[in-house]
Design a protein around this motif. Structure first.
Motif, PDB file in Angstrom:
ATOM      1  N   ARG B 326     -29.901 120.818 -19.919  1.00  0.00           N
ATOM      2  CA  ARG B 326     -30.946 120.107 -18.867  1.00  0.00           C
ATOM      3  C   ARG B 326     -31.910 120.662 -18.307  1.00  0.00           C
ATOM      4  O   ARG B 326     -31.892 121.918 -18.891  1.00  0.00           O
ATOM      5  CB  ARG B 326     -29.822 119.870 -17.244  1.00  0.00           C
ATOM      6  CG  ARG B 326     -29.253 121.063 -16.550  1.00  0.00           C
ATOM      7  CD  ARG B 326     -27.971 120.854 -15.810  1.00  0.00           C
ATOM      8  NE  ARG B 326     -27.645 120.601 -16.186  1.00  0.00           N
ATOM      9  CZ  ARG B 326     -26.212 121.072 -15.881  1.00  0.00           C
ATOM     10  NH1 ARG B 326     -25.881 121.720 -16.190  1.00  0.00           N
ATOM     11  NH2 ARG B 326     -25.343 120.280 -16.626  1.00  0.00           N
ATOM     12  N   LEU B 327     -32.765 120.077 -17.837  1.00  0.00           N
ATOM     13  CA  LEU B 327     -33.781 120.872 -17.437  1.00  0.00           C
ATOM     14  C   LEU B 327     -33.699 121.219 -16.237  1.00  0.00           C
ATOM     15  O   LEU B 327     -33.151 120.744 -14.977  1.00  0.00           O
ATOM     16  CB  LEU B 327     -34.862 119.087 -16.922  1.00  0.00           C
ATOM     17  CG  LEU B 327     -36.035 118.360 -18.225  1.00  0.00           C
ATOM     18  CD1 LEU B 327     -36.250 117.434 -17.931  1.00  0.00           C
ATOM     19  CD2 LEU B 327     -36.695 119.782 -18.811  1.00  0.00           C
ATOM     20  N   ARG B 328     -34.806 121.825 -16.018  1.00  0.00           N
ATOM     21  CA  ARG B 328     -34.454 122.155 -13.889  1.00  0.00           C
ATOM     22  C   ARG B 328     -35.688 121.968 -13.398  1.00  0.00           C
ATOM     23  O   ARG B 328     -35.995 121.314 -14.197  1.00  0.00           O
ATOM     24  CB  ARG B 328     -35.448 124.245 -14.452  1.00  0.00           C
ATOM     25  CG  ARG B 328     -34.779 125.448 -13.353  1.00  0.00           C
ATOM     26  CD  ARG B 328     -35.473 126.705 -14.109  1.00  0.00           C
ATOM     27  NE  ARG B 328     -36.741 126.853 -14.246  1.00  0.00           N
ATOM     28  CZ  ARG B 328     -37.721 127.172 -14.069  1.00  0.00           C
ATOM     29  NH1 ARG B 328     -36.823 128.096 -15.436  1.00  0.00           N
ATOM     30  NH2 ARG B 328     -38.297 126.915 -14.192  1.00  0.00           N
ATOM     31  N   MET B 329     -34.964 122.331 -11.589  1.00  0.00           N
ATOM     32  CA  MET B 329     -35.831 121.711 -11.078  1.00  0.00           C
ATOM     33  C   MET B 329     -36.768 121.580 -11.402  1.00  0.00           C
ATOM     34  O   MET B 329     -38.335 120.203 -10.916  1.00  0.00           O
ATOM     35  CB  MET B 329     -35.190 122.065  -9.990  1.00  0.00           C
ATOM     36  CG  MET B 329     -35.128 121.150  -8.582  1.00  0.00           C
ATOM     37  SD  MET B 329     -34.429 119.567  -8.606  1.00  0.00           S
ATOM     38  CE  MET B 329     -34.710 118.208  -7.517  1.00  0.00           C
ATOM     39  N   ASP B 330     -37.731 122.291 -11.300  1.00  0.00           N
ATOM     40  CA  ASP B 330     -39.421 122.205 -10.905  1.00  0.00           C
ATOM     41  C   ASP B 330     -40.089 121.194 -12.476  1.00  0.00           C
ATOM     42  O   ASP B 330     -41.277 120.927 -12.045  1.00  0.00           O
ATOM     43  CB  ASP B 330     -39.709 123.649 -10.532  1.00  0.00           C
ATOM     44  CG  ASP B 330     -39.159 125.149 -11.653  1.00  0.00           C
ATOM     45  OD1 ASP B 330     -40.318 125.141 -12.125  1.00  0.00           O
ATOM     46  OD2 ASP B 330     -38.501 124.946 -12.294  1.00  0.00           O
ATOM     47  N   GLN B 331     -39.504 122.078 -13.153  1.00  0.00           N
ATOM     48  CA  GLN B 331     -39.430 121.278 -14.572  1.00  0.00           C
ATOM     49  C   GLN B 331     -39.950 119.580 -14.842  1.00  0.00           C
ATOM     50  O   GLN B 331     -40.069 119.389 -15.017  1.00  0.00           O
ATOM     51  CB  GLN B 331     -39.074 121.355 -16.274  1.00  0.00           C
ATOM     52  CG  GLN B 331     -39.008 123.227 -15.988  1.00  0.00           C
ATOM     53  CD  GLN B 331     -38.301 123.485 -17.045  1.00  0.00           C
ATOM     54  OE1 GLN B 331     -37.172 123.254 -17.096  1.00  0.00           O
ATOM     55  NE2 GLN B 331     -37.804 124.823 -17.405  1.00  0.00           N
ATOM     56  N   LYS B 386     -47.542 125.571 -19.362  1.00  0.00           N
ATOM     57  CA  LYS B 386     -46.348 126.518 -19.570  1.00  0.00           C
ATOM     58  C   LYS B 386     -46.758 127.788 -20.420  1.00  0.00           C
ATOM     59  O   LYS B 386     -45.516 129.064 -20.143  1.00  0.00           O
ATOM     60  CB  LYS B 386     -44.791 125.798 -19.669  1.00  0.00           C
ATOM     61  CG  LYS B 386     -44.597 124.607 -18.991  1.00  0.00           C
ATOM     62  CD  LYS B 386     -44.508 125.239 -17.488  1.00  0.00           C
ATOM     63  CE  LYS B 386     -44.162 124.345 -17.047  1.00  0.00           C
ATOM     64  NZ  LYS B 386     -44.123 124.461 -15.678  1.00  0.00           N
TER      65      LYS B 386
ATOM     66  N   MET C 139     -26.508 125.844 -20.063  1.00  0.00           N
ATOM     67  CA  MET C 139     -28.208 125.671 -19.447  1.00  0.00           C
ATOM     68  C   MET C 139     -27.498 123.794 -19.452  1.00  0.00           C
ATOM     69  O   MET C 139     -27.988 122.932 -19.402  1.00  0.00           O
ATOM     70  CB  MET C 139     -28.704 125.026 -20.902  1.00  0.00           C
ATOM     71  CG  MET C 139     -30.168 126.859 -20.402  1.00  0.00           C
ATOM     72  SD  MET C 139     -31.229 126.521 -21.447  1.00  0.00           S
ATOM     73  CE  MET C 139     -30.655 128.341 -22.036  1.00  0.00           C
ATOM     74  N   GLY C 140     -26.302 123.336 -20.179  1.00  0.00           N
ATOM     75  CA  GLY C 140     -26.149 121.690 -19.405  1.00  0.00           C
ATOM     76  C   GLY C 140     -26.168 121.324 -21.114  1.00  0.00           C
ATOM     77  O   GLY C 140     -26.148 119.991 -20.993  1.00  0.00           O
ATOM     78  N   ILE C 213     -37.164 122.120 -24.347  1.00  0.00           N
ATOM     79  CA  ILE C 213     -36.614 121.802 -22.407  1.00  0.00           C
ATOM     80  C   ILE C 213     -36.527 123.619 -22.618  1.00  0.00           C
ATOM     81  O   ILE C 213     -35.893 124.375 -21.732  1.00  0.00           O
ATOM     82  CB  ILE C 213     -35.109 120.954 -22.587  1.00  0.00           C
ATOM     83  CG1 ILE C 213     -35.909 119.144 -22.575  1.00  0.00           C
ATOM     84  CG2 ILE C 213     -34.703 121.238 -21.449  1.00  0.00           C
ATOM     85  CD1 ILE C 213     -34.715 118.411 -22.616  1.00  0.00           C
ATOM     86  N   ASP C 216     -38.506 124.993 -22.647  1.00  0.00           N
ATOM     87  CA  ASP C 216     -38.984 125.521 -20.647  1.00  0.00           C
ATOM     88  C   ASP C 216     -37.892 126.672 -19.960  1.00  0.00           C
ATOM     89  O   ASP C 216     -38.416 127.147 -19.138  1.00  0.00           O
ATOM     90  CB  ASP C 216     -38.988 124.038 -20.402  1.00  0.00           C
ATOM     91  CG  ASP C 216     -40.662 124.047 -19.761  1.00  0.00           C
ATOM     92  OD1 ASP C 216     -40.595 122.873 -18.910  1.00  0.00           O
ATOM     93  OD2 ASP C 216     -41.305 124.792 -19.706  1.00  0.00           O
ATOM     94  N   ARG C 217     -37.090 125.991 -20.436  1.00  0.00           N
ATOM     95  CA  ARG C 217     -36.110 127.070 -19.173  1.00  0.00           C
ATOM     96  C   ARG C 217     -35.764 128.709 -19.424  1.00  0.00           C
ATOM     97  O   ARG C 217     -34.954 129.333 -19.162  1.00  0.00           O
ATOM     98  CB  ARG C 217     -34.606 126.405 -19.360  1.00  0.00           C
ATOM     99  CG  ARG C 217     -34.333 125.069 -19.035  1.00  0.00           C
ATOM    100  CD  ARG C 217     -33.149 124.830 -18.566  1.00  0.00           C
ATOM    101  NE  ARG C 217     -33.154 125.204 -17.111  1.00  0.00           N
ATOM    102  CZ  ARG C 217     -31.399 125.320 -17.111  1.00  0.00           C
ATOM    103  NH1 ARG C 217     -31.040 124.112 -17.189  1.00  0.00           N
ATOM    104  NH2 ARG C 217     -31.074 126.292 -15.577  1.00  0.00           N
TER     105      ARG C 217
END
Lengths: 213, 397, 386
Positions: B326-331, B386, C139-140, C213, C216-217
Motif C-alpha cells: 500500500r501507498l503511504r499517505m503523502d505518496q 523522490k 507494507m500491505g 511503490i 517509494d516507501r
C-alpha cells in the motif's frame, strides 16, 4: 518508465495464479487431514520405552538407572525403582522401573534422554496427536502407555533401529561367545578338578607298575 | 423477424417483460410505486449476491496467487463460505465502546450502505433496464457517492478512539483528493456524448462499425480517461494499494476498529457495493455499458455483458490487491494532486481537439501523443522528485 | 521497578498546556498488534501523522533463560538456546557451542565444521527470506510475498527435519561437533534445494526490487548513519547497510569460513531499502558458500570423541563466543567455576541491541513508516526478551 516495476509484479502474480492450476510446486497446500505428508524418517516428537519380544513388562529394556531423569533439561521424567529384579535381554538380572512417568506437556522433545541412555531403552516416537481435553493427567504418560515394541521402533525409524539391533546382536553374540568360552574353561576346570579328586575313577585300565603277573 | 431473433430479443428483455406482466395485476394508481419497489428489490438481491460471490472469489483468487487453495471446506469449492460468514457476523456480540456516540455510531454503517445502493438507480444494467432514466444521471451518481465519505468519517469520529480517528482522517483526506480526478476523468465522456444521461451515453456506444464497437475506451482520450477513472475508483473504494484507511498492519482496522458483528459486515457490504457501483459507472461511461464487444455477439443478452464486464473489472481489482503494497499517505496525495489532476486536465484538452479534428489517422496520432507524452513526463517528474533509483551495491574488499 | 510501573512512568509526558503540545496524540502500538513481530509495545507520541516521541517497551516474552541456564548443565541449556531466536535455532546452537568450546578448549573435527557451515548458511537463507516476506506483509502486500517466502522456507525446514529430527527446535550442535551425521541422500536433496534457490530469488526480486511503490516507501526512510551505527553497537545486515564494513565471519575467522570465497555486500544510504537489498545480496552469497561447502565436505568423525556428554565440567574460567548470526552478532558469555552448571551465562542478543536506536530512526516519520522501519531491523522477541 513509471509503472514498469508494478507491471512486472503483476506478471509474477498472474504466473503464480495460472501456475497453481498446472504445477504442483505452485500449489503447495497439503489438505490435512485427508492428505498427509509422508513422515520424514528422523522426526522426533515424544519419547517412548522400547521392549523386546511380546511381553511389554518382561521385555522392557529400561533398568531404572535414572540417567535420563537427571539429564532431562525441563525435568519431565519421573522414575521409581522396583524392589525385585527381572532378567534383561542379555540374561542379567536387573531392576526395572516400578513407575516411569513422562509429562509430555513439559517435554520439549530435545532428545537428550535418548542420547544419554546406555541401554537403548528410550527412543523418540513420531506420534504427535497427543492432545487431550483432560487437563489433569491425560498428558502424564505412564509406563504402559509409553511402552512400544521393538517392531514398532523398526517401523518408524528403520535405519536407527536396525543399527541399534545390529549393535545389540553383536553384544549378545560377544556375550554368548564369552559365556561359551567361560563355560568351556569351567567345564575343563571341572573335569580337571574331578580328575584330581577321584583318580581311581579316571584310572586307565593299565597294569600297576611292577606288578608281576 | 425470424424466430431466433425474436427469441433472443425476448431473452434480452426477460426481466422487463416479467415486471410488466407482474404489474399488470395491480391497479394503475399503484403501478409506479410497485415498479419502483420491484426494481429496488431486484437490484438489492442481484448486487448483494454479487457481493457474496465476490468475497468468495477474492479469497480464492488471492489464495491461488499465493500458492494455496482459498476456502474450500464449506460446500463444494467453498461456495457456502459467504453464508457461513453471514451467519458469523449476525451472531457476534455487538460491542459499542462506552464513550462512543451511540446514535452516530449506529447511523454510520446504515448511511454507508444506503448511499452506495442509491448509486445503482442510474446504471443501465441492460437494454431498457435502468431504474430511473434521469437526464442528469451522472451528476446524481457522483453527488450520492460523496455521501459515502461522510459515512466513513461518522464511523471514525463516533468511535472516540485514537486508531479510529487516525483512520477516519486518512480516509477523508484520501477520498476527497480522489474525487477530483474521478469526476474530471468522466467529464471527457460527457463532452463527447453531449448528455449527462447514462442511457444516452450507453446508446451512443452501442453502435458498431464493422465488427468493432464504438466504446469510448478505444480512443486515446477514452483510454486515458478509463485508466485515470479506475485508479481514482480504487482509491475511492479504499482498496489496495490505496487501503491506508483500513491499513490492517498499522492501525488495525482504521475507522471501523470499534465495530463488531453485523455493523462490521455492513461496512464491508457498503464498501464492496460502492466498488461495484463505481465500476458499473466506469463500464457505462467507457466500456459501452451493456453492449457486446463484437457485432456478431449481440445475440447474447445485454445484462450478461454488463455483469461479464463487471466481473472482469472485479478480477483486476483482486489481482492488483494481491500484488501491490500500500501507498503511504503523502505518496497517495502526491499521486492525486501532482499526477492525476494534471493528466485529467490535459485529457480534457485532448478530447476537445479530438472532437474538432476531422476523423482520420491524424487525429489519432495527435491525441495519442498528447496523452502519452505528459504521462511519461509527469511520471518521471514524480520519480525525479523522490530520487528513487535502482541502486547498485559494492562489496567490501 | 516492575515492567508495568516502568511503562506507566514512561507515559508521563510534558504537561499539555505548553503551546503546540496539546495537539499531540499518544497511542500505544501495543503488545497485540499485527505487525510488531511478537509481543512488543511502542508508546508513540504523534503530532498528526508525524512521530514526536517513541518509547519501546519490551519484556513481555521474558522467560528467565539466563537464570535457568545457571541451574542446568551445559548440555541441558542447548535446547533452550533453540528457543532464543526461534527463527534461527541452528545458529543459536552454534554460538553457544562455540562459547563452550572456547571455555573448555575443545577442538572440532573437519566434517563437523562443514556441517555447521552448511546448516548455518541454510538458516541464514530461510531467515532472510522470511524477513523480506514479513516486511512486504507489513507494507500491505496482502501476504503474497510472504506466502512465496514460506513456501521456500518449508523446503529448507524439511531438510532440517531430515537431519536433526525437528523442523525448528533442532538441538543439533554439541560441544566438539554435531550430534548426528548426514542421513543417506540428504546431501543430494540439499544440493537440489540450493540449486533451485537462485531462480526463486530472481522471481522474488522481480516482484519487489523495481516496484515503484516499494521503492517509494522504503528509500530514505529510517536512515541510519554510519557513525550512529558504530556508536550504538549495531551489527549484522543493519550495520552493513549503513556502510560499516564488519562481518564477523571475516573479522574473527571463526570456524572454516576462510576456506570459502564469498563477498560481503555494503550499502551506502542506510535506509530501509538498503537493509532489504543487502539481505537479498547476502542470500546470494550464502548460496555461493553452500555450493562450495557441499562440494568440499570431507569424510570423518562428526564430534570430538574426548568430550563427555554426561558429567561435563569445564575448568574454571570465562569465554565469549560469537558468530555472525542472520540478525547480527550473537554472542554467549560464559563464566565457569568448575561445576557442571555455569556460574554466569549471558546472551548478547543482536535484536535487542539493534532495537535500541528505534526512536532515532523513527523521529519525524509517519506512523506507517514505524512499522516498516521496525520490520527492517529484524527483531525476534524471543531474543530481545530471552
Amino acid at each position: 518508465m513509471v509503472g514498469e516495476g508494478i507491471l512486472k509484479g503483476l506478471a509474477e502474480t498472474a504466473r503464480n495464479f495460472f501456475g497453481s492450476y498446472v504445477s504442483k510446486d505452485r500449489l503447495t497446500t497439503v489438505q490435512y487431514p485427508e492428505q498427509r505428508e509422508p513422515q520424514i524418517e528422523a522426526t522426533r516428537d515424544f519419547p517412548f520405552l522400547v521392549y523386546d519380544g511380546a511381553d511389554w513388562q518382561q521385555g522392557m529394556r529400561c533398568v531404572a538407572c535414572q540417567i535420563c531423569e537427571k539429564e532431562c533439561p525441563p525435568k519431565c521424567i519421573f522414575i521409581e525403582k522396583s524392589k525385585d529384579k527381572k532378567p534383561d535381554a542379555f540374561g542379567k538380572m536387573q531392576i526395572y522401573p516400578a513407575t516411569f512417568n513422562i509429562d509430555i506437556s513439559v517435554c520439549m522433545s530435545c532428545q537428550i534422554c535418548v542420547e544419554v541412555c546406555p541401554f537403548d531403552a528410550i527412543k523418540m516416537d513420531v506420534e504427535y496427536h497427543q492432545s487431550s481435553d483432560d487437563r489433569f493427567g491425560a498428558l502424564l504418560l505412564n509406563k504402559q502407555r509409553l511402552s512400544k515394541s521393538n517392531e514398532y521402533y523398526n517401523a518408524i525409524h528403520p535405519t536407527e533401529a536396525s543399527a541399534v539391533d545390529a549393535q545389540r546382536a553383536e553384544e549378545l553374540a560377544k556375550l554368548e561367545a564369552k559365556a561359551k568360552a567361560a563355560a568351556e574353561v569351567k567345564a575343563a576346570a571341572e573335569a580337571k578338578a574331578a580328575a584330581d579328586a577321584n583318580p581311581a575313577l579316571n584310572a586307565s585300565p593299565q597294569q600297576p607298575a611292577g606288578d608281576p603277573q | 423477424m425470424t424466430h431466433l431473433a425474436l427469441m433472443t430479443q425476448h431473452l434480452d428483455q426477460i426481466f422487463v417483460l416479467t415486471s410488466h406482466w407482474l404489474l399488470s395485476y395491480l391497479p394503475i394508481a399503484l403501478q409506479p410505486l410497485c415498479s419502483a419497489i420491484l426494481s429496488v428489490a431486484a437490484i438489492i438481491i442481484a448486487f448483494a449476491t454479487l457481493f457474496a460471490l465476490t468475497t468468495l472469489l477474492e479469497r480464492k483468487g488471492l489464495g491461488r496467487m499465493q500458492n494455496r487453495y482459498g476456502p474450500n471446506r464449506v460446500g463444494p469449492c467453498g461456495l457456502f463460505q459467504p453464508l457461513a460468514d453471514g451467519v458469523k457476523s449476525l451472531t457476534k456480540e455487538d460491542i459499542v465502546p462506552i464513550r462512543a456516540d451511540r446514535a452516530v455510531h449506529f447511523m454510520a454503517p446504515v448511511l454507508l450502505v444506503a448511499a452506495s445502493f442509491m448509486g445503482y438507480a442510474v446504471l443501465p444494467i441492460g437494454r431498457n433496464m435502468v431504474m430511473v432514466d434521469m437526464n442528469a444521471g451522472v451528476l446524481f451518481f457522483f453527488a450520492i457517492g460523496s455521501l459515502m465519505e461522510l459515512a466513513v468519517f461518522m464511523a471514525g469520529w463516533s468511535s472516540r478512539s485514537k486508531y479510529s480517528l487516525l483512520g477516519a482522517m486518512r480516509a477523508i483526506a484520501q477520498m476527497i483528493s480522489y474525487e477530483v480526478p474521478l469526476v474530471l476523468a468522466s467529464v471527457v465522456v460527457l463532452m463527447q456524448a453531449g448528455s449527462l444521461s447514462t442511457v444516452a451515453i450507453v446508446n451512443m456506444q452501442a453502435t458498431y462499425s464493422g465488427i468493432w464497437p464504438h466504446w469510448f475506451v478505444f480512443t486515446p482520450w477514452g483510454f486515458a480517461g478509463f485508466a485515470l477513472f479506475m485508479i481514482a475508483a480504487t482509491a475511492e473504494s479504499n482498496r489496495s494499494p490505496f487501503d491506508l484507511p483500513e491499513g490492517e498492519s498499522e492501525i488495525i482496522a482504521g475507522y471501523y476498529t470499534e465495530y463488531s458483528g453485523f455493523k462490521f459486515a455492513l461496512f464491508f457490504l457498503g464498501e464492496y457495493i460502492g466498488m461495484f457501483a463505481t465500476s458499473g459507472m466506469a463500464i457505462t461511461l467507457f466500456l459501452g455499458g451493456w453492449s457486446a464487444p463484437f457485432s456478431f455477439l449481440t445475440w447474447i443478452p445485454s445484462y450478461f455483458w454488463f455483469f461479464a464486464k463487471l466481473l472482469t473489472i472485479i478480477s483486476v481489482f483482486i489481482w492488483i490487491r494481491g500484488t501491490l503494497p500500500r501507498l503511504r499517505m503523502d505518496q497517495l496525495m502526491n499521486l492525486a494532486w501532482q499526477f492525476m489532476l494534471p493528466m485529467t486536465l490535459l485529457n480534457l484538452l485532448t478530447t476537445g481537439i479530438w472532437h474538432f479534428m476531422l476523423p482520420g489517422f491524424l487525429r489519432w496520432i495527435v491525441c495519442s501523443t498528447m496523452v502519452i507524452v505528459p504521462c511519461i513526463l509527469l511520471g518521471s517528474g514524480l520519480k525525479y522528485k523522490k530520487k528513487f533509483q535502482i541502486r547498485t551495491y559494492h562489496f567490501s574488499q | 521497578m516492575s515492567t508495568a510501573t516502568l511503562a506507566a512512568a514512561s507515559l508521563n509526558l510534558e504537561p499539555a498546556n505548553e503551546s503546540g503540545m496539546d495537539q499531540l496524540l499518544e497511542i500505544a502500538m501495543g503488545p497485540q498488534h499485527p505487525s510488531t513481530h511478537g509481543v512488543f509495545r511502542m508508546n508513540v507520541v504523534l503530532d498528526g501523522e508525524r512521530v514526536v516521541r517513541l518509547k519501546p517497551v519490551f519484556g513481555y516474552l521474558h522467560r528467565n533463560h539466563e537464570k535457568i541456564a545457571e541451574n542446568e548443565t551445559y548440555l541441558g541449556s542447548m535446547p533452550y538456546t533453540d528457543r532464543l531466536d526461534y527463527m534461527c535455532p541452528l545458529t543459536n546452537n552454534w554460538a553457544y557451542a562455540l562459547a563452550v568450546e572456547k571455555l573448555a578448549g575443545i577442538q572440532v573435527p573437519e566434517r563437523a565444521e562443514y556441517l555447521r557451515v552448511i546448516t548455518g548458511e541454510l538458516t541464514r537463507l530461510q531467515n532472510h527470506t522470511c524477513l523480506i516476506g514479513f516486511l512486504m506483509q507489513d507494507m500491505g502486500a496482502s501476504g503474497t510475498p510472504l506466502m512465496y517466502a514460506f513456501r521456500q522456507r518449508e523446503i529448507i525446514l524439511d531438510l532440517f527435519e531430515a537431519l536433526t529430527g525437528a523442523r525448528m527446535m533442532c538441538n543439533y550442535m554439541r560441544f566438539g561437533g554435531c550430534r548426528v551425521d548426514l542421513p543417506a541422500g540428504w546431501l543430494d536433496q540439499a544440493k537440489k534445494v540450493v540449486a533451485g534457490f537462485p531462480r526463486f530469488l530472481d522471481e522474488y526480486e522481480s516482484l519487489l526490487v523495481s516496484n515503484e511503490i516499494l521503492m517509494d516507501r522504503t528509500q530514505d526512510v529510517g536512515v541510519l548513519s554510519k557513525e550512529l551505527a558504530i556508536s550504538a553497537g549495531i551489527s549484522g545486515p543493519m550495520a552493513r547497510a549503513s556502510g560499516v564494513d564488519y562481518d564477523i565471519r571475516k573479522v574473527d575467522h571463526y570456524s572454516i569460513y576462510d576456506r570459502f570465497a564469498f563477498r560481503v555486500p555494503l550499502g551506502s544510504h542506510g535506509d530501509v531499502y538498503d537493509r532489504f537489498m543487502i539481505r537479498l545480496l547476502e542470500m546470494r552469497e550464502s548460496v555461493n558458500i553452500l555450493q562450495q561447502a557441499m562440494r568440499d565436505i570431507p569424510e570423518g568423525p562428526i564430534v570430538d570423541p574426548k568430550t563427555k556428554i554426561r558429567g561435563f565440567r569445564p575448568k574454571p574460567g570465562e569465554a565469549y563466543g560469537r558468530i555472525e548470526g542472520p540478525k547480527g552478532e550473537l554472542g554467549f558469555y560464559l563464566v565457569s567455576d568448575g561445576s557442571p552448571n555455569p556460574y554466569r551465562y549471558r546472551v548478547r542478543p543482536p535484536s535487542l541491541i539493534n532495537l535500541t536506536i528505534l526512536e532515532d530512526l523513527c523521529l519525524g516519520r509517519n506512523v506507517a513508516d514505524i512499522v516498516v522501519i521496525l520490520g527492517s531491523i529484524d527483531i525476534v522477541m524471543g531474543e530481545v526478551d530471552r
